[in-house]
Enzyme design. Structure first.
Site, PDB file in Angstrom:
ATOM      1  N   GLU A   1       2.512   5.062  -4.007  1.00  0.00           N
ATOM      2  CA  GLU A   1       2.483   6.036  -5.104  1.00  0.00           C
ATOM      3  C   GLU A   1       3.816   6.787  -5.302  1.00  0.00           C
ATOM      4  O   GLU A   1       4.123   7.076  -6.471  1.00  0.00           O
ATOM      5  CB  GLU A   1       1.346   7.048  -4.881  1.00  0.00           C
ATOM      6  CG  GLU A   1      -0.033   6.459  -4.955  1.00  0.00           C
ATOM      7  CD  GLU A   1      -0.423   5.687  -3.698  1.00  0.00           C
ATOM      8  OE1 GLU A   1      -1.289   4.811  -3.776  1.00  0.00           O
ATOM      9  OE2 GLU A   1       0.159   5.967  -2.636  1.00  0.00           O
TER      10      GLU A   1
ATOM     11  N   ASP B   1      -9.408   3.965  -1.490  1.00  0.00           N
ATOM     12  CA  ASP B   1     -10.220   4.357  -0.331  1.00  0.00           C
ATOM     13  C   ASP B   1     -11.587   4.894  -0.748  1.00  0.00           C
ATOM     14  O   ASP B   1     -11.842   6.111  -0.740  1.00  0.00           O
ATOM     15  CB  ASP B   1      -9.464   5.393   0.495  1.00  0.00           C
ATOM     16  CG  ASP B   1      -8.173   4.822   1.067  1.00  0.00           C
ATOM     17  OD1 ASP B   1      -8.028   3.591   1.082  1.00  0.00           O
ATOM     18  OD2 ASP B   1      -7.313   5.613   1.489  1.00  0.00           O
TER      19      ASP B   1
ATOM     20  N   ASP C   1       0.860  -1.192   0.000  1.00  0.00           N
ATOM     21  CA  ASP C   1       0.000   0.000   0.000  1.00  0.00           C
ATOM     22  C   ASP C   1       0.896   1.242   0.000  1.00  0.00           C
ATOM     23  O   ASP C   1       2.122   1.141   0.137  1.00  0.00           O
ATOM     24  CB  ASP C   1      -0.890  -0.040   1.242  1.00  0.00           C
ATOM     25  CG  ASP C   1      -2.093   0.892   1.152  1.00  0.00           C
ATOM     26  OD1 ASP C   1      -2.240   1.598   0.135  1.00  0.00           O
ATOM     27  OD2 ASP C   1      -2.886   0.911   2.099  1.00  0.00           O
TER      28      ASP C   1
END
Length: 990
Positions: A566, A643, A563
């Protein structure tokens, strides 16, 4: 470090995280637009949009790029030449051009910048950033499909001022290269399909030295001018000035980007003549058919942005950037699909407009066609475009995935159901959830742990207070062949006495800042450093961290979730890393931002391979989930849409988002079932499970501050309805696994939109709320609106469709209404298919390995049907050595015979072993939907089977007939035919 300093740092980290978490969990807060740039706030996007506005506003526009005919060379499938750019100061910039033609029929156009004198590109601020355009995206994204064509050739009938190359299958493709101004038309069968630079928007901001100019003298009345009025569009007439305000530095949100190389963006207009619909450029929360972006009723005013970002509670129907970037676009019209792949890892924006043209100005729109015009803008790097000329949707997707890689064939557990939340708080909590799934007879395969399992958010550790016995926990899961997935993010906590961070620093394996020292930012642990997976040494070090003796408490049934990759940086510009940070080999972060997340997943995948190679000769396939991705990430695992919210619009949006991922070459995709933020109503939760049962990646997930929502907590009738949705997924796992296999060898989407299945049906090109599962004709349209108890389903063809559950019969073309009370999923079977199932309920997919099969033969208007089944051990790489079976089942109405045939391409050293394991796995039932009336009262079928290469003696088996009822089809059942699923056999019906 002193105790006081240690406590002080921890307290500071705690306060910062409290603020961060509070900002995340406020239910009323939507995405904070002020944290993310618009095109007007992004210097290079704003300049190139202005460049386009200026070019398109005047008929006098002369594009300043020309190809020198004397420089053109064509040799062995590759054309080279030099493009000259004439600047507003009459300087000539030379740009090397390469156009390559591949055996696959793909063409590639690449434009670089000629190396210049050192003094011309001396970097500002004594930066150590690489002094060239980023040219390594190919190393990460491209894995095949680049064999140069030996059949491509120049054509002698090229018009004056052009060069024409004929290439592709049967030489049906042409590339017509215009010299002045430079442009390319790509044709198929003589018809233009794609145009490059037809509108003259090509713009390659060349490198230049910074010249400090005196501040303009302020004149009376200047204060009354609007901000930016004096800045003229780049690329305009010589008398007009270029906007230099963001050339050499750029500020946003309190952060300043030093931009040591100055302006270096690349932009190009790409036109699709006659194509109204375009798809792709994932990931965005909008419709499958992309909208126009230059304003107007029902259109966006911002371009689609590709800049991987941590955008929580993202909004619906928006071109705003999300977590991943796939710069691949398809254009579709009746019976024709083409596409482009823009290979660039920097921040990218894509404008889309449409123009209606008519051959006859007096036709009043009759016979008119729509042309889609796109404008691609990237901050840095090469101009590197791949062209795909189809003509079928799968031709384009297949060519793209041949380049970037096919989706991983996952372990079978990975396509079953995953149970997750932030967080299961103790190892006993995990054990309890596991036991309760069994108590309520609800199947699941994987339970997940978010960041709270660690000791103080230090990855590769377990909290000794809450997870004192991780091995015992994992062993309990393993008893029923269940797995654990643990989160490991790229940020490493900066804290003393933490061996991982000490190694990271001592070996200099972290990302650097613009001053070329280790970069420090803030994320969940507080002060953190980021592993640089562009570094070979960094990847090798990362690989060792997952060994069982390093990551203690893990077993073979533990897999990984990457996770925040980015990367997410809480105190960084746009919640990510500064663009002037430095990676391995001194490439700036701006050059490779969108690939960053993929490098982490690549390293993690390799780590899991290495982990089991060392400890176990039976190598299992890794499973890695990623939030951030780029073209090629599909080779490594699954993604999810991030999300989302527990709201009906987010359930509705999940379907076009996942369809877009599928046609973008990354089909192993899902959305958080139930919504990550907020608490869903029981109706919403139930409907979401019904939709999630058709997500390729199927996971329930929830935020730390939400109420617990495991399926067994919903209460009746909701728990039973959710359980039935889960059992439907498990029953159809053979079909899902076969669809995954097809994706792994062809790139085909797993869930498929109408335009892909029916490319000639113009009414269906914009449909994105229903889809087909694999090649099985299974058509689903989950309910996504509150209180809805009926669903209109569009049937594109004149074919029979049957309700999956009760065989109610429908026929297209047109729209039919399907009843959909809360306990019903609108789910149809198209005639002409054979669907493999396993109907026995089990606790997990692993326990189904040797269960018998049911074959559902769905007869349509032709009376024939066909389907396939792919099987292997569901976990190892033995299938690469022949350890699999692949069967085709076909029913021919002309002979009333159902047959099983071998589709295995070849045998290998594992073939006999696997077939031996599957000898006792049989077909326990054959159901024929739409059974001919002539079978009524005929009571028996005749069956023969191949054994040892010989056919067995024919034997009789009972046939149960069920007459049609009002609205429902007749159906018949052959119970326990006793044939092996992996052998050849034949059933002759009456």
């Amino acid at each position: 470090m002193s105790v006081f300093n240690s406590l002080s740092n921890r307290w500071t980290s705690f306060l910062l995280l409290c603020l961060a978490v509070c900002s995340l969990i406020t239910p009323a807060v939507m995405v904070k637009h002020e944290n993310f740039k618009t095109c007007a706030q992004s210097g290079f996007c704003n300049r190139n949009r202005a460049y386009a506005d200026n070019a398109l506003s005047t008929s006098k526009w002369a594009a300043p790029y020309s190809l020198d005919p004397a420089s053109v060379r064509f040799d062995k499938g590759v054309l080279t030449g030099t493009i000259s750019k004439k600047t507003t100061t009459n300087e000539i910039v030379r740009l090397p051009l390469t156009v390559a033609f591949y055996e696959s029929g793909t063409a590639r156009v690449t434009l670089d910048e000629e190396k210049r004198q050192k003094g011309d590109i001396e970097l500002r601020h004594a930066s150590k950033a690489k002094k060239q355009r980023y040219n390594e995206a190919e190393q990460w994204a491209i894995v095949g499909g680049t064999t140069i064509s030996t059949g491509a050739a120049t054509s002698k009938d090229a018009e004056k001022g052009t060069t024409k190359i004929v290439y592709g299958p049967a030489s049906k493709f042409e590339a017509v290269i215009r010299h002045v101004p430079f442009g390319v038309e790509f044709k198929r069968d003589g018809e233009t399909q794609i145009k490059l630079n037809d509108r003259g928007l090509l713009n390659m901001e060349h490198w230049r030295p910074k010249v400090d100019k005196p501040a303009p003298e302020k004149k009376e009345g200047d204060d009354e001018k609007k901000e930016g009025e004096e800045a003229m569009a780049a690329g305009s007439d010589k008398e007009m000035a270029e906007d230099e305000s963001t050339w050499w530095d750029e500020s946003f949100g309190g952060n300043t980007d030093s931009k040591p190389r100055g302006p270096e963006s690349v932009a190009l207009d790409i036109e699709f003549p006659g194509y109204e619909h375009v798809y792709g450029v994932a990931e965005h929360a909008g419709p499958l058919s992309l909208k126009e972006t230059r304003g107007g009723d029902g259109k966006y005013s911002e371009p689609y942005r590709l800049y991987n970002s941590d955008v929580f509670e993202y909004e619906m129907d928006s071109p705003m950037t999300l977590y991943g970037a796939i710069p691949f676009m398809q254009a579709h019209k009746k019976d024709s699909t083409v596409g482009v792949f823009w290979l660039n890892a920097a921040e990218t924006w894509v404008d889309i407009t449409k123009a209606t043209t008519s051959a006859n100005p007096l036709s009043f729109g009759i016979g008119s066609s729509v042309t889609t015009q796109t404008h691609w803008i990237s901050e840095a790097g090469l101009l590197d475009v791949f062209i795909f000329l189809g003509p079928k949707p799968q031709d384009v997707i297949g060519a793209y995935t041949e380049l970037t890689g096919y989706t991983q064939l996952p372990q079978q557990f990975a396509i079953a159901y995953h149970q997750c939340r932030w967080n299961y708080v103790t190892d006993e909590d995990v054990r309890d959830v596991d036991r309760k799934f069994d108590k309520y007879k609800i199947p699941y395969d994987v339970i997940w742990l978010d960041i709270e399992y660690t000791e103080g958010k230090k990855y590769f550790t377990w909290d000794p207070m809450t997870f004192p016995d991780p091995l015992g926990m994992n062993k309990q899961l393993d008893e029923h062949e269940r797995k654990l997935v643990a989160i490991i993010d790229p940020h490493i906590k900066n804290e003393g006495n933490y061996p991982i961070v000490e190694e990271l620093k001592s070996k200099d394996l972290a990302v650097h800042n613009k001053d070329d020292t280790i970069y420090e930012g803030w994320c969940w642990p507080g002060s953190s450093y980021w592993i640089d997976c562009f570094s070979p040494k960094g990847r090798e070090w990362w690989k060792g961290l997952f060994r069982y003796d390093k990551f203690k408490g893990t077993m073979k049934n533990v897999f990984i979730w990457n996770d925040m990759n980015e990367p997410s940086v809480f105190n960084g510009p746009e919640t990510t890393m500064p663009k002037d940070n430095l990676h391995h080999d001194h490439w700036e972060h701006r050059d490779l931002h969108n690939i960053n997340g993929m490098t982490l997943v690549n390293a993690t995948y390799d780590a899991l391979l290495a982990r089991d190679k060392v400890e176990d000769k039976h190598h299992v396939r890794p499973f890695v989930l990623t939030r951030s991705f780029y073209s090629g990430s599909q080779r490594l695992g699954a993604m999810w849409t991030g999300d989302n919210q527990a709201a009906w619009p987010h359930l509705e949006a999940s379907i076009p988002m996942l369809l877009s991922m599928g046609v973008s070459g990354f089909p192993f995709a899902g959305a958080d079932v139930g919504g990550f933020f907020g608490n869903p109503s029981k109706e919403l939760l139930t409907r979401w499970y019904q939709a999630g049962a058709f997500y390729p990646f199927f996971r329930g997930h929830a935020h730390i501050d939400t109420r617990r929502r495991e399926p067994y907590l919903a209460g009746e009738p909701y728990t039973e309805i959710i359980t039935q949705a889960l059992r439907l997924r498990y029953a159809l796992l053979p079909a899902w696994y076969t669809a995954f296999h097809e994706a792994s060898v062809s790139g085909a989407p797993i869930i498929r939109p109408n335009y892909y299945v029916h490319p000639g049906d113009e009414k269906g090109f914009g449909i994105d709320d229903q889809f087909y599962l694999g090649s099985y004709g299974l058509l689903a349209k989950p309910v996504t609106k509150e209180g809805q108890e009926g669903q209109d389903i569009y049937l594109a063809d004149k074919e029979k469709y049957y309700d999956y559950f009760d065989f109610w019969t429908y026929e297209g073309p047109g729209t039919v209404n399907v009843a959909a009370p809360l306990d019903t999923i609108p789910f149809l079977m198209q005639g002409g298919h054979i669907i493999p199932r396993r109907d026995r309920p089990r606790r997990s997919s692993g326990l189904m390995r040797y269960d018998p099969f049911t074959l559902v033969v769905v007869l349509g208007n032709s009376g024939d049907a066909e389907g396939t089944l792919y099987l292997d051990d569901g976990e190892s790489f033995d299938f690469q050595d022949g350890g699999y079976l692949h069967r085709r089942f076909s029913y021919a109405s002309s002979t009333s015979t159902l047959m099983s045939e071998d589709l295995a391409a070849s045998t290998g050293k594992k073939t006999k072993e696997y077939l031996k394991q599957m000898e006792k796995v049989r077909v326990e039932k054959v159901i024929i939907v739409g059974a001919p009336a002539a079978w009524k009262g005929k009571g028996e079928v005749e069956l023969s089977e191949e054994q040892g290469g010989k056919s067995s003696a024919a034997r009789k088996v009972a046939l149960d007939w069920h007459d049609k009822e009002e609205g429902k089809a007749a159906w018949a059942v052959v119970r326990d035919p006793g044939v092996q699923i992996g052998s050849g056999w034949k059933i002759a019906f009456p």
